[in-house]
Write a protein that holds these residues in place. Structure first.
Motif, mmCIF file in Angstrom:
data_model
loop_
_atom_site.group_PDB
_atom_site.id
_atom_site.type_symbol
_atom_site.label_atom_id
_atom_site.label_comp_id
_atom_site.label_asym_id
_atom_site.label_seq_id
_atom_site.Cartn_x
_atom_site.Cartn_y
_atom_site.Cartn_z
ATOM 1 N N LEU B 389 -47.697 -23.022 -50.267
ATOM 2 C CA LEU B 389 -47.760 -23.461 -48.862
ATOM 3 C C LEU B 389 -46.347 -23.575 -48.296
ATOM 4 C CD1 LEU B 389 -50.260 -26.423 -48.229
ATOM 5 C CD2 LEU B 389 -50.407 -24.072 -47.410
ATOM 6 N N TYR B 390 -46.168 -23.057 -47.094
ATOM 7 C CA TYR B 390 -44.868 -23.097 -46.422
ATOM 8 C C TYR B 390 -45.094 -23.579 -44.995
ATOM 9 C CZ TYR B 390 -43.460 -20.371 -50.439
ATOM 10 O OH TYR B 390 -43.214 -19.970 -51.726
ATOM 11 N N CYS B 391 -43.999 -23.917 -44.281
ATOM 12 C CA CYS B 391 -44.167 -24.279 -42.880
ATOM 13 C C CYS B 391 -42.935 -23.878 -42.079
ATOM 14 C CB CYS B 391 -44.444 -25.779 -42.730
ATOM 15 S SG CYS B 391 -43.167 -26.828 -43.413
ATOM 16 N N SER B 392 -43.122 -23.685 -40.795
ATOM 17 C CA SER B 392 -41.996 -23.335 -39.930
ATOM 18 C C SER B 392 -42.260 -23.837 -38.508
ATOM 19 C CB SER B 392 -41.768 -21.815 -39.925
ATOM 20 O OG SER B 392 -42.877 -21.129 -39.379
ATOM 21 N N GLY B 393 -41.197 -23.933 -37.725
ATOM 22 C CA GLY B 393 -41.311 -24.331 -36.322
ATOM 23 C C GLY B 393 -41.415 -25.832 -36.131
ATOM 24 N N TRP B 394 -42.044 -26.233 -35.043
ATOM 25 C CA TRP B 394 -42.073 -27.656 -34.694
ATOM 26 C C TRP B 394 -42.789 -28.500 -35.742
ATOM 27 C CZ3 TRP B 394 -42.600 -28.863 -28.723
ATOM 28 C CH2 TRP B 394 -41.406 -28.487 -28.095
ATOM 29 N N VAL B 395 -43.769 -27.945 -36.433
ATOM 30 C CA VAL B 395 -44.488 -28.739 -37.422
ATOM 31 C C VAL B 395 -43.607 -28.967 -38.660
ATOM 32 C CG1 VAL B 395 -45.647 -26.850 -38.680
ATOM 33 C CG2 VAL B 395 -46.781 -29.055 -38.424
ATOM 34 N N LYS B 396 -42.585 -28.155 -38.801
ATOM 35 C CA LYS B 396 -41.659 -28.314 -39.926
ATOM 36 C C LYS B 396 -40.518 -29.263 -39.569
ATOM 37 C CE LYS B 396 -38.060 -25.380 -42.092
ATOM 38 N NZ LYS B 396 -37.429 -24.041 -41.968
#
Ligand SMILES: Cc1cc2nc3c(=O)[nH]c(=O)nc-3n(C[C@H](O)[C@H](O)[C@H](O)COP(=O)(O)OP(=O)(O)OC[C@H]3O[C@@H](n4cnc5c(N)ncnc54)[C@H](O)[C@@H]3O)c2cc1C
Ligand SMILES: NC(=O)c1ccc[n+]([C@@H]2O[C@H](COP(=O)([O-])OP(=O)(O)OC[C@H]3O[C@@H](n4cnc5c(N)ncnc54)[C@H](OP(=O)(O)O)[C@@H]3O)[C@@H](O)[C@H]2O)c1
Ligand code: FES
Lengths: 181, 488
Positions: B389-396
């Motif tokens: 699982l990875y995340c990017s942008g405002w949720v990161k």
């Protein structure tokens, strides 16, 4: 199940590399407006013939030599038609700098930040307020920073070196949101 | 043969060196072109800037990875469509780049898929080697003061969604019947809202603002907008370009309180250039306001004020005023803190817009979420304690930063993911079915995804009806209408 990678994609990658690798020669350059696109597409599907129709009719006298030092420190020399902006050059010559020129030259992003030679910087017309407004948000600005979309290449700039900053960042969120409770 | 050819083959070799499958065919080229089903499959949740930039970098950095983007709405681009102000069309140029990414042969877009509801993150993880969460910040910080739910009080998120055609906000019908509007917060969103409230109609009617919003603004009686911050002039969160737009807005003039700028001119010399230029412009505007002038509409900052309570009209049907607590500053510079003095002040107003920030929400109980920071806990985009699982942008990162900031952090996440593939940290050896596993699930659940070419149909229709009205586009406001156009 579909095949994982088509031969077409490998071939087009190959074409892109040909395009990139030829960018250092004196090239014929068309000054029709460029269509924006993701960097990987810019590299091969937008103007595949742009850079390959080399030498033929181009008169070296119309060209201005510009040396770009990219993010990895590698120098790329390119011949530019007078009047093009440095953003045009990066796009047309497939210089492949990720994320460069996000707003396509409309002074709304600062991702086209470039660092110029001091002697060139000093001779340029002063920046308009709107350029400083955006430039101030760029990452790692220096005394000779400009926005590439606002600098037009002129004959007298022949031989100049343009440095691509290490990372294209926009510092807008660092300006003032260290909040209190 | 020249050096460029040699360079080509060197590059090709390095391209092929990327680990693509566990099979070991005799030559690299064959492995890349002919291994069925063994290429890495990644899906991205959210079709905003973070999703598109993450996909762009993955596709560029890896010669075989396939990327599917799942988006809740039938239409792509997130806040570029639903946040960026209609009078900033130049910012929306990034859509051209996103479109090229979506049309890349190893990328596909699946709109109208609400992840967490139509399909779970776990199901996506079974179908893909990696899942990147880029679903932005769909909630907002609340004021937490009495009266917040009165009619006439809106979050900037909803107000912006309303004028930008977000389907869930189409029935907002904000009350624009009183002269004074108060915006809480002094970031760029606050300035967007102030500008839209006060812009001459002639400017707005040539943008892609929605027709109902245009009509409501044409009938608006709002003439005065106060942009209220809890800290001082040296701590405003907006940037100079947006402030300059306010200063230059035709038919308006600033209305500041000169006393609030005491000592500011003296502080200028020690400020870094961006903050200095911003403050100088603000001082100039403050000076302009004391000189007076004939503009019909006014806007101004108010400082050192925090909302305490929203006061209802006598019949309790709507907001009539806001009670602000007066603060003093403790410390100085960017990190100064607002401390209440205990004094209060009431400001009469009919419209109150809270613009104190967006907020990410948890998507699925199986995905880690930090409720205090309202982000997915991560290291360089790798979700903590959740392999694959990875995340990017405002949720990161949290809900700040312009598109360029989001772009860089999305590139960073993509780099982490590619690195994990190369080191074997992310296991891509088993074949995964990708969308071939997910689409049947969705269809079975009655969800009909919208492909990128389906979106182009919506796009064409919107531009067509826009053209008829002299606008770049007339957005569809209803999901059912979008789906009808998409599946026509
Ligand atoms: C009002 C406003 C104006 C702005 N103006 C500018 C500007 O002028 N210039 C600038 O540079 N920056 C601007 N920004 C900042 C910019 O919009 C952000 O940096 C950027 O959009 C963040 O990208 P993101 O992809 O993280 O989030 P988003 O843009 O919010 O994208 C998230 C996407 O995920 C989707 N999604 C949500 N939940 C799910 C789910 N469960 N399943 C599937 N999909 C889901 C959403 O529908 C959305 O499309 C503005 C921001 C706001 C709020
Ligand atoms: N044109 C553009 O480029 C553009 C347009 C819109 C948005 N954006 C970007 O999008 C991001 C989000 O913008 P934003 O305006 O939502 O956020 P923001 O820039 O973080 O501003 C939030 C504002 O709300 C205030 N605030 C926060 N919590 C508060 C509270 N509890 N009580 C009172 N005030 C409070 C903050 O004050 P403190 O400083 O005291 O915390 C600040 O003034 C920003 O990075 C912005 O630059 C860019
Ligand atoms: S390309 Fe956006 S400011 Fe130059």
């Amino acid at each position: 199940m579909a095949r994982c990678v088509s031969l077409r994609s490998v071939l087009s990658s190959l074409r892109s590399i040909v395009a990139i690798s030829q960018r250092s020669g004196v090239q014929r350059c068309f000054s029709h407006p460029w269509m924006p696109g993701s960097q990987q597409h810019r590299a091969f599907s937008m103007h595949p013939i742009l850079c390959s129709s080399s030498l033929s009719n181009s008169s070296a006298a119309d060209k201005v030599l510009v040396h770009f030092v990219n993010q990895d420190g590698v120098q790329i020399t390119t011949a530019v038609t007078e009047g093009e902006s440095l953003l045009d050059v990066v796009i047309k010559k497939n210089l492949d700098i990720s994320g460069f020129g996000a707003c396509e030259g409309t002074l709304a992003c600062s991702t086209c930040h470039l660092i110029l030679d001091e002697n060139i910087y000093e001779k340029l017309d002063p920046m308009v307020d709107e350029e400083v407004d955006m430039l101030d948000l760029a990452y790692g600005i220096t005394k000779t920073s400009r926005l590439g979309c606002q600098v037009c290449v002129k004959k007298w700039m022949d031989g100049m070196t343009v440095q691509v900053p290490q990372e294209i960042k926009d510092m807008r969120n660092a300006v003032g949101s260290a909040g209190s409770q | 043969m020249n050096t460029s050819r040699v360079f080509v083959f060197k590059q090709l070799k390095s391209l092929l060196r990327v680990k693509c499958s566990s099979a070991a065919p005799s030559n690299d080229l064959r492995r890349l072109t002919a291994t069925p089903g063994s290429c890495p499959k990644v899906c991205v949740v959210g079709g905003g800037p973070a999703g598109f930039y993450t996909a762009q970098h993955l596709l560029k950095a890896h010669p075989a990875v396939q990327v599917d983007i799942y988006e809740r709405l039938p239409v792509p681009f997130g806040l570029v469509r639903f946040g960026v102000a209609p009078d900033h069309p130049e910012v929306k140029n990034v859509i051209n780049t996103f479109t090229q990414t979506a049309q890349h042969e190893r990328c596909s877009f699946h709109g109208n898929v609400n992840v967490g509801k139509d399909v779970s993150v776990q199901e996506l993880q079974q179908a893909y080697h990696a899942v990147v969460l880029s679903y932005g910040a769909e909630g907002n910080r609340s004021l937490g003061v009495p009266g917040e739910n009165l009619s006439g009080v809106y979050s900037a998120k909803d107000f912006v969604g309303w004028y930008n055609g977000l389907p869930s906000n189409k029935d907002l019908k904000p009350d624009l019947s009183r002269e004074t509007a108060v915006i809480l917060g002094q970031g760029n969103v606050a300035l967007d809202v102030a500008r839209i409230l006060l812009s001459p109609l002639d400017i707005l009617k040539e943008t892609d603002i929605t027709q109902p919003a245009l009509e409501a603004l044409a009938a608006s009686r709002v003439r005065r907008v106060l942009i209220v911050g809890r800290r001082g002039p040296l701590q405003v969160a907006c940037t100079i370009k947006e402030l300059r737009e306010m200063v230059n807005l035709p038919g308006t003039m600033p209305e500041m309180v000169t006393a609030e700028f005491q000592g500011i001119a003296e502080a200028l010399k020690d400020l870094p250039r961006p903050r200095k230029r911003l403050t100088e412009l603000m001082l100039k505007a403050a000076q302009g306001s004391s000189e007076g002038g004939g503009a019909e509409k006014r806007w101004g900052f108010r400082f050192l004020r925090s909302p305490v309570e929203i006061l209802p009209a006598p019949d309790v049907s709507r907001a009539a005023a806001i009670r602000l607590g007066i603060n003093r500053l403790e410390g100085s510079g960017e990190g100064a803190r607002a401390v209440p003095t205990g004094e209060v002040e009431d400001v009469e107003c009919g419209l109150i817009i809270s613009s104190i920030g967006y907020q990410s929400l948890p998507i699925d109980p199986t995905v880690p979420f930090d409720p205090r920071k309202a982000i997915i806990p991560n290291k360089m985009g790798r979700v903590q304690q959740a392999a694959g699982l990875y995340c990017s942008g405002w949720v990161k990162r949290g809900p700040t930063g312009v598109i360029a900031t989001t772009m860089n952090d999305s590139f960073d996440t993509a780099r982490s993911l590619i690195q994990d593939m190369e080191t074997g940290e992310l296991d891509t050896s088993a074949a995964k079915m990708g969308s071939q596993a997910v689409t049947p699930l969705l269809l079975k659940r009655g969800v009909n995804p919208v492909s990128f070419s389906d979106w182009k149909k919506i796009d064409t229709e919107e531009m067509k009806s826009g053209k008829a009205a002299g606008k770049p586009r007339e957005k569809m406001l209803d999901v059912a209408e979008m789906l009808k156009a998409a599946h026509s």
